[in-house]
Design an enzyme around this catalytic site. Structure first.
Site, PDB file in Angstrom:
ATOM      1  N   LYS A  51       0.931  -1.176   0.251  1.00  0.00           N
ATOM      2  CA  LYS A  51       0.060   0.169   0.018  1.00  0.00           C
ATOM      3  C   LYS A  51       1.049   1.181  -0.074  1.00  0.00           C
ATOM      4  O   LYS A  51       2.081   1.364   0.086  1.00  0.00           O
ATOM      5  CB  LYS A  51      -0.910  -0.014   1.195  1.00  0.00           C
ATOM      6  CG  LYS A  51      -0.129   0.099   2.440  1.00  0.00           C
ATOM      7  CD  LYS A  51      -1.014  -0.116   3.731  1.00  0.00           C
ATOM      8  CE  LYS A  51      -0.357  -0.128   5.141  1.00  0.00           C
ATOM      9  NZ  LYS A  51      -1.223  -0.363   6.216  1.00  0.00           N
ATOM     10  N   ARG A  59     -10.762   0.775  14.546  1.00  0.00           N
ATOM     11  CA  ARG A  59     -10.667   1.270  13.231  1.00  0.00           C
ATOM     12  C   ARG A  59     -11.787   0.595  12.094  1.00  0.00           C
ATOM     13  O   ARG A  59     -12.960   0.486  12.476  1.00  0.00           O
ATOM     14  CB  ARG A  59      -9.261   1.384  13.085  1.00  0.00           C
ATOM     15  CG  ARG A  59      -8.877   2.454  12.161  1.00  0.00           C
ATOM     16  CD  ARG A  59      -7.524   2.601  11.663  1.00  0.00           C
ATOM     17  NE  ARG A  59      -7.213   1.440  10.939  1.00  0.00           N
ATOM     18  CZ  ARG A  59      -5.623   1.316  10.583  1.00  0.00           C
ATOM     19  NH1 ARG A  59      -4.804   2.293  11.091  1.00  0.00           N
ATOM     20  NH2 ARG A  59      -5.382   0.258   9.957  1.00  0.00           N
ATOM     21  N   TYR A 105      14.035  30.452   6.875  1.00  0.00           N
ATOM     22  CA  TYR A 105      12.903  31.120   7.251  1.00  0.00           C
ATOM     23  C   TYR A 105      12.732  31.465   8.577  1.00  0.00           C
ATOM     24  O   TYR A 105      13.111  30.345   9.441  1.00  0.00           O
ATOM     25  CB  TYR A 105      11.772  30.619   6.678  1.00  0.00           C
ATOM     26  CG  TYR A 105      11.632  30.619   5.014  1.00  0.00           C
ATOM     27  CD1 TYR A 105      11.703  31.713   4.536  1.00  0.00           C
ATOM     28  CD2 TYR A 105      11.091  29.504   4.280  1.00  0.00           C
ATOM     29  CE1 TYR A 105      11.638  31.795   2.923  1.00  0.00           C
ATOM     30  CE2 TYR A 105      11.010  29.415   3.058  1.00  0.00           C
ATOM     31  CZ  TYR A 105      11.151  30.686   2.178  1.00  0.00           C
ATOM     32  OH  TYR A 105      11.022  30.562   0.934  1.00  0.00           O
ATOM     33  N   MET A 162      10.451  24.431   1.577  1.00  0.00           N
ATOM     34  CA  MET A 162       9.773  23.512   0.673  1.00  0.00           C
ATOM     35  C   MET A 162      10.785  22.601  -0.164  1.00  0.00           C
ATOM     36  O   MET A 162      10.447  21.454  -0.552  1.00  0.00           O
ATOM     37  CB  MET A 162       8.798  24.193  -0.270  1.00  0.00           C
ATOM     38  CG  MET A 162       7.784  23.537  -0.948  1.00  0.00           C
ATOM     39  SD  MET A 162       6.790  24.484  -2.294  1.00  0.00           S
ATOM     40  CE  MET A 162       5.596  25.117  -1.038  1.00  0.00           C
TER      41      MET A 162
HETATM   42  C1  LIG Z   1      -0.358  -1.314   6.837  1.00  0.00           C
HETATM   43  C2  LIG Z   1      -1.086  -2.733   7.067  1.00  0.00           C
HETATM   44  C3  LIG Z   1      -0.202  -3.725   7.480  1.00  0.00           C
HETATM   45  C4  LIG Z   1       1.381  -3.797   7.404  1.00  0.00           C
HETATM   46  O1  LIG Z   1       1.728  -3.036   8.649  1.00  0.00           O
HETATM   47  P1  LIG Z   1       3.186  -3.057   9.239  1.00  0.00           P
HETATM   48  O2  LIG Z   1       3.257  -2.752  10.558  1.00  0.00           O
HETATM   49  O3  LIG Z   1       3.844  -1.995   8.249  1.00  0.00           O
HETATM   50  O4  LIG Z   1       3.535  -4.486   8.741  1.00  0.00           O
HETATM   51  C5  LIG Z   1      -0.815  -5.038   7.675  1.00  0.00           C
HETATM   52  N1  LIG Z   1      -2.175  -5.072   7.810  1.00  0.00           N
HETATM   53  C6  LIG Z   1      -3.033  -4.015   7.622  1.00  0.00           C
HETATM   54  C7  LIG Z   1      -4.406  -4.156   7.568  1.00  0.00           C
HETATM   55  C8  LIG Z   1      -2.350  -2.730   7.393  1.00  0.00           C
HETATM   56  O5  LIG Z   1      -3.264  -1.821   7.125  1.00  0.00           O
END
Ligand SMILES: *Cc1c(COP(=O)(O)O)cnc(C)c1O
Length: 394
Positions: free
Chosen positions: A48, A149, A283, A331
């Protein structure tokens, strides 16, 4: 301190302002190390967020080349991009878990993407898409075992399981997974860990008593993959660890787990100049030179993912010596106080890497900025070219 080695893995491409080097051999080695450590379960490579900034398609291909047969993404768009790049269902299952109403259900079905379902609204939208396309869905039912969540609360679980199994009986979907996600697996001994293990076992037992026969039951993120074998079930889902960083830096660094950081961030010194004492820098003048000194201009800034919170604190290595950001990160650039040293303009500035040349790591940057290494690597911006080394997949 080591001296700079300009032929090392992080050596900048000639003429490049900055570059993120992605060591794909390290990625494959990390996956092999995770498999060796966990033994039985399958491994899902979590790619992801553009593989935490490393490049989703390249990393997914390497994972497949390393024998990994599950890929995980947050959004369906990320999953579809993997399929569009030619990673077919014969090469890897792809699961995505962050759905919103009117999402690309039809495309996901046609692309043979596995779908996570946390509630009845999602199941309803999925079933409508299945009826329309005639393509049955592969579903992973997600339980909220305590993270609070995404996922289905225990009191809603019986209804969700029953509805999913009815749809399965009609041939519309197959419940291929039961799964959940930890809240604090990175804090060994946290009371939520055992509570979530228990809650997951209950959710699973209920689904199985109801007739579910999931191919994969899965719960473990990186810290659980490394530290909680009782959470492994059939499949583990490491993200950070596969990119070679430790999710539990207080327990051990990457090397303690057989891991090697995959990304290095390097920039090229754009200017070196002498300045008098009492000179404000960047800055707001949040840094003032304590005496006559030399300043180096590093041509990356928060648009490139260098956090503004690194102002006056982020570490870099130039020619074997560590320096700190002087004043605000802007930036596009920041300044370091070179303390009278006179490196050449054009010399490499190592922001972070595996640490093998004594350079700072993403973990060091996370600590300096009050955040996690996760956020440092993931936010390296699109303006920074990625250079891939050690690839086996192409
Ligand atoms: C991001 C994520 C992972 C991986 O998490 P890490 O801590 O980077 O290993 C696994 N499962 C879900 C549902 C996630 O959102």
């Amino acid at each position: 301190m080591t001296t700079a080695n300009t032929t090392g893995p992080a050596a900048l491409t000639r003429g490049a302002r900055a570059e993120a080097t992605v060591d794909l051999a390290a990625l494959r080695d990390n996956l092999a190390a995770l498999r060796a450590r966990t033994g039985g379960p399958a491994v899902m490579a979590v790619v992801k967020a553009d593989a935490y900034g490393h490049g989703a398609v390249r990393c997914a291909r390497e994972a497949v080349a390393a024998g990994i047969d599950w890929l995980g993404t947050a959004t369906p768009e990320e999953a579809l991009a993997l399929r569009a790049a030619g990673i077919g269902p014969d090469q890897a299952r792809v699961l995505c878990w962050l759905w919103t109403p009117d999402g690309p259900w039809r495309q996901a079905l046609r692309a043979a993407v596995d779908i996570s379902v946390s509630g009845l609204w999602a199941l309803d939208e999925l079933l409508a898409a299945v009826r329309e396309t005639g393509v049955p869905g592969r579903v992973h039912l997600k339980a909220d075992t305590g993270l609070g969540r995404n996922g289905c609360q225990p009191h809603d679980w019986p209804d969700l399981v029953a509805a999913a199994l009815r749809a399965q009986a009609e041939g519309l979907i197959e419940v291929v997974g039961i799964w959940s996600h930890f809240a604090a697996a990175d804090e060994p001994g946290h009371p939520s860990i055992q509570a979530q293990l228990d809650s997951f076992a209950e959710a699973l037992a209920f689904a199985e008593r109801s007739g579910a026969r999931p191919e994969v039951r899965h719960l473990a993120n990186s810290p659980a993959t490394l530290l909680l074998p009782q959470s492994h079930y059939d499949l583990v889902r490491p993200g950070l660890a596969m990119y070679g960083l430790s999710p539990v830096p207080d327990v051990g660094g990457p090397a303690d787990f057989g891991l090697r950081p995959v990304m290095s961030l390097t920039a090229r010194l754009a200017l070196v100049k002498t300045v008098p004492g009492g000179h404000g820098v960047s800055y707001g003048h949040h840094y003032t030179t304590p005496g006559p000194t030399t300043l180096g201009l590093v041509p990356v800034g928060y648009a490139d993912g260098v956090p503004r919170h690194a102002s006056n604190t982020g570490p870099v290595q130039i020619g074997g010596t560590w320096y700190r950001v002087a004043g605000r990160v802007a930036m596009d650039q920041f300044v370091v106080d070179l303390g009278g040293d006179l490196p050449e303009v054009g010399e490499e500035v190592l922001l972070f890497g595996p640490g093998e040349r004594g350079e700072p790591t993403a973990e060091d940057w996370g600590r300096a900025c009050g955040t996690l290494s996760y956020e440092i690597i993931t936010r390296i911006g699109g303006r920074v070219p990625r250079r891939y080394v050690g690839g086996a997949a192409e």
